[in-house]
Design a protein around this motif. Structure first.
Motif, PDB file in Angstrom:
ATOM      1  N   SER A 248       0.929  -1.229   0.046  1.00 42.76           N
ATOM      2  CA  SER A 248       0.038  -0.027  -0.072  1.00 42.76           C
ATOM      3  C   SER A 248       0.757   1.140  -0.116  1.00 42.76           C
ATOM      4  O   SER A 248       0.271   2.418  -0.363  1.00 42.76           O
ATOM      5  CB  SER A 248      -0.784   0.002   1.282  1.00 42.76           C
ATOM      6  N   ALA A 249       2.085   1.189   0.467  1.00 37.30           N
ATOM      7  CA  ALA A 249       3.172   2.487   0.444  1.00 37.30           C
ATOM      8  C   ALA A 249       3.094   2.991  -1.083  1.00 37.30           C
ATOM      9  O   ALA A 249       3.189   4.034  -1.279  1.00 37.30           O
ATOM     10  CB  ALA A 249       4.298   1.951   1.129  1.00 37.30           C
ATOM     11  N   ASN A 250       3.341   1.904  -1.903  1.00 35.62           N
ATOM     12  CA  ASN A 250       3.343   2.478  -3.398  1.00 35.62           C
ATOM     13  C   ASN A 250       2.171   3.438  -3.738  1.00 35.62           C
ATOM     14  O   ASN A 250       2.179   4.006  -4.625  1.00 35.62           O
ATOM     15  CB  ASN A 250       3.407   1.380  -4.276  1.00 35.62           C
ATOM     16  N   GLY A 251       0.995   2.787  -3.296  1.00 37.75           N
ATOM     17  CA  GLY A 251      -0.195   3.678  -3.501  1.00 37.75           C
ATOM     18  C   GLY A 251      -0.410   4.811  -2.994  1.00 37.75           C
ATOM     19  O   GLY A 251      -0.506   5.900  -3.929  1.00 37.75           O
ATOM     20  N   LEU A 252       0.450   5.065  -1.999  1.00 35.80           N
ATOM     21  CA  LEU A 252       0.499   6.476  -1.149  1.00 35.80           C
ATOM     22  C   LEU A 252       1.488   7.449  -2.037  1.00 35.80           C
ATOM     23  O   LEU A 252       1.224   8.520  -2.268  1.00 35.80           O
ATOM     24  CB  LEU A 252       0.819   6.547   0.346  1.00 35.80           C
ATOM     25  N   ALA A 253       2.527   6.663  -2.708  1.00 37.44           N
ATOM     26  CA  ALA A 253       3.644   7.458  -3.175  1.00 37.44           C
ATOM     27  C   ALA A 253       2.893   7.811  -4.497  1.00 37.44           C
ATOM     28  O   ALA A 253       3.253   9.046  -4.996  1.00 37.44           O
ATOM     29  CB  ALA A 253       4.719   6.436  -3.477  1.00 37.44           C
ATOM     30  N   THR A 254       2.136   6.953  -5.262  1.00 37.44           N
ATOM     31  CA  THR A 254       1.342   7.502  -6.483  1.00 37.44           C
ATOM     32  C   THR A 254       0.560   8.694  -6.359  1.00 37.44           C
ATOM     33  O   THR A 254       0.409   9.426  -7.054  1.00 37.44           O
ATOM     34  CB  THR A 254       0.711   6.275  -6.961  1.00 37.44           C
ATOM     35  N   ILE A 255      -0.322   8.404  -5.130  1.00 34.99           N
ATOM     36  CA  ILE A 255      -1.214   9.520  -4.575  1.00 34.99           C
ATOM     37  C   ILE A 255      -0.396  10.923  -4.876  1.00 34.99           C
ATOM     38  O   ILE A 255      -0.878  11.702  -5.274  1.00 34.99           O
ATOM     39  CB  ILE A 255      -2.143   9.277  -3.599  1.00 34.99           C
ATOM     40  N   LEU A 256       0.530  10.750  -4.165  1.00 35.52           N
ATOM     41  CA  LEU A 256       1.376  12.252  -3.875  1.00 35.52           C
ATOM     42  C   LEU A 256       1.693  12.579  -5.177  1.00 35.52           C
ATOM     43  O   LEU A 256       1.956  13.900  -5.353  1.00 35.52           O
ATOM     44  CB  LEU A 256       2.546  11.909  -2.832  1.00 35.52           C
ATOM     45  N   TYR A 257       2.399  11.770  -6.058  1.00 35.07           N
ATOM     46  CA  TYR A 257       2.715  12.257  -7.308  1.00 35.07           C
ATOM     47  C   TYR A 257       1.746  12.791  -8.167  1.00 35.07           C
ATOM     48  O   TYR A 257       1.689  13.828  -8.744  1.00 35.07           O
ATOM     49  CB  TYR A 257       3.419  10.962  -8.252  1.00 35.07           C
ATOM     50  N   GLY A 258       0.724  12.059  -8.193  1.00 36.94           N
ATOM     51  CA  GLY A 258      -0.772  12.549  -8.737  1.00 36.94           C
ATOM     52  C   GLY A 258      -0.866  14.029  -8.407  1.00 36.94           C
ATOM     53  O   GLY A 258      -1.432  15.179  -8.977  1.00 36.94           O
ATOM     54  N   MET A 259      -0.913  14.035  -6.975  1.00 37.97           N
ATOM     55  CA  MET A 259      -1.483  15.702  -6.226  1.00 37.97           C
ATOM     56  C   MET A 259      -0.166  16.787  -6.756  1.00 37.97           C
ATOM     57  O   MET A 259      -0.885  17.772  -6.943  1.00 37.97           O
ATOM     58  CB  MET A 259      -1.285  15.349  -4.877  1.00 37.97           C
ATOM     59  N   GLY A 260       0.970  16.273  -6.641  1.00 40.02           N
ATOM     60  CA  GLY A 260       2.178  17.186  -7.331  1.00 40.02           C
ATOM     61  C   GLY A 260       1.687  17.664  -8.764  1.00 40.02           C
ATOM     62  O   GLY A 260       1.795  19.041  -9.089  1.00 40.02           O
ATOM     63  N   PHE A 261       1.364  16.575  -9.502  1.00 33.07           N
ATOM     64  CA  PHE A 261       1.197  16.856 -11.125  1.00 33.07           C
ATOM     65  C   PHE A 261       0.162  17.780 -11.182  1.00 33.07           C
ATOM     66  O   PHE A 261      -0.277  18.619 -11.986  1.00 33.07           O
ATOM     67  CB  PHE A 261       1.037  15.257 -11.569  1.00 33.07           C
TER      68      PHE A 261
END
Length: 407
Positions: A248-261
């Protein structure tokens, strides 16, 4: 020449044409299909009686179809018109999504994803072409930035939603929902006044390569995308295998990337003001390079990597925006073909970056992968600097000729 946005620094949402939101949704649909296959692959493999690895071949087929469709058919956007071409390809996607949802075996799924890739290979450059001409004058970068947030929608919304739908309604329902959304998008685009194509069209799919300035920008695109996909593909496994974190940590990293984008869209008005500056693209490529360098330093820190994911998303959004705006400005008569070449390079870079850096990751781990990404980005920076120097020289020559012309 200064951009007109200097006189009109703000743009209310009411001034944004409705088609821009439709284009954003189209990007979200395409991104949701390409990004969601991984999370729902186990359920699909169980239903189709095959392995997850076989199901993921469909993802590779989508990428291959996208690259091939963009290269072979991108010039049709200029000949037929981007709006009409987008409506056609979104309609074709309806059948592709339906085919994926009704697949009775892995072969049918792979064929459906390959067909979806071909359609996406034409739809993406058509979307970027329309985005470049749909916004109010002086706000082109902000308009494109809104469209690019469709990738954020697919990352932050589409991927988690696909898993939720697969758990509650079944994975086939996810594809049927995408089919319905694609049909709605096709109808919405088809009902709008049609943009005209260019009389005569282009002679070959590669003829746009002769446009001055295309090759260096495509080379920058290749370095940019190969480094992104190469690092992004193995970050999740690094978090799980090397740092001992749950999946699930990868999901959090993906969400933060998407939020920055997505958050970077707030800075797109700055790009409108400074887009004419030749070194802007180089500066943004340096910013992405700095992010990779910090990833190397903080590769052992989960918190550090999470912070960098948000910055990475922001930097990538700005860099992609400027890259697309520079490409679409090179020749307005061949925007579709040029964007087709951009999509071809992007998905070839996806393949090369994932495979090439995968070998590095398997043999040496995550930190050498990040170093390779730094090397790729430094190459992109060097090419962008040479392109900026050439562009400045051409501009000076044009100004001297204009000054020397008798009045």
């Amino acid at each position: 020449m200064q951009n007109s946005n200097q006189q009109t620094p703000g743009m209310p949402l009411s001034a944004i044409p409705s088609i821009v939101w439709t284009l954003t949704g189209c990007i979200g649909l395409i991104g949701s299909n390409s990004l969601a296959l991984g999370p729902i692959a186990p359920a699909m493999a169980a239903a189709l009686g095959t392995s997850v690895q076989t199901v993921m071949i469909a993802s590779a087929a989508f990428g291959l179809g996208t690259a091939g469709g963009a290269l072979a058919l991108g010039q049709l956007i200029d000949r037929i018109g981007p709006q009409r071409m987008l409506a056609i390809t979104m309609l074709l996607m309806v059948f592709g999504f339906a085919g994926a949802g009704t697949a009775i075996g892995p072969e049918m799924l792979i064929a459906a994803q390959f067909g979806l890739g071909i359609a996406a290979g034409v739809a993406l450059p058509a979307i970027y072409t329309l985005a470049a001409v749909s916004g109010p004058p002086g706000h082109e970068s902000r308009t494109l930035g809104i469209v690019l947030t469709g990738w954020t929608l697919s990352m932050v919304g589409g991927v988690p939603l696909s898993a939720l739908i697969a758990d509650t309604l079944g994975w086939r329902a996810f594809y049927f929902i995408l089919a319905g959304a694609a049909l709605l998008a096709a109808g919405t685009i088809a009902r709008r006044p049609t943009t005209k194509g260019v009389a005569g069209g282009l002679q070959t799919p590669l003829s746009a390569l002769r446009v001055k300035g295309v090759l260096p920008l495509l080379a920058v695109c290749g370095c940019f995308m190969a480094s992104f996909y190469g690092v992004y593909a193995y970050l999740g496994d690094h978090l799980h295998a090397d740092l001992g974190l749950p999946v699930s940590a990868n999901g959090l990293a993906t969400i933060l990337y998407g939020m920055g984008f997505g958050a970077a869209a707030l800075l797109d008005r700055f790009l409108d003001t400074h887009l004419a500056r030749p070194l802007l693209l180089s500066v943004l490529m340096v910013l992405v390079t700095a992010v990779f360098s910090l990833m190397f330093v903080f590769s052992g820190s989960f918190i550090g990597l999470l912070v960098l994911m948000g910055v990475w998303g922001l930097a990538n959004h700005l860099g992609l925006n400027v890259l697309i705006m520079r490409l679409t400005a090179l020749d307005p008569q061949q925007r579709g073909a040029i964007m087709g070449l951009n999509s071809t390079v992007t998905y070839l870079a996806l393949f090369a970056g994932t495979i090439g850096l995968g070998e590095v990751y398997a043999g040496q781990g995550f930190r050498p992968v990040v170093l390779c990404a730094v090397g790729l980005m430094l190459t992109g920076v060097a090419i962008s600097l040479l392109a900026a120097r050439g562009s400045a020289a051409v501009k000076r020559d044009a100004e001297r000729r204009q000054t020397a012309t008798p009045r």
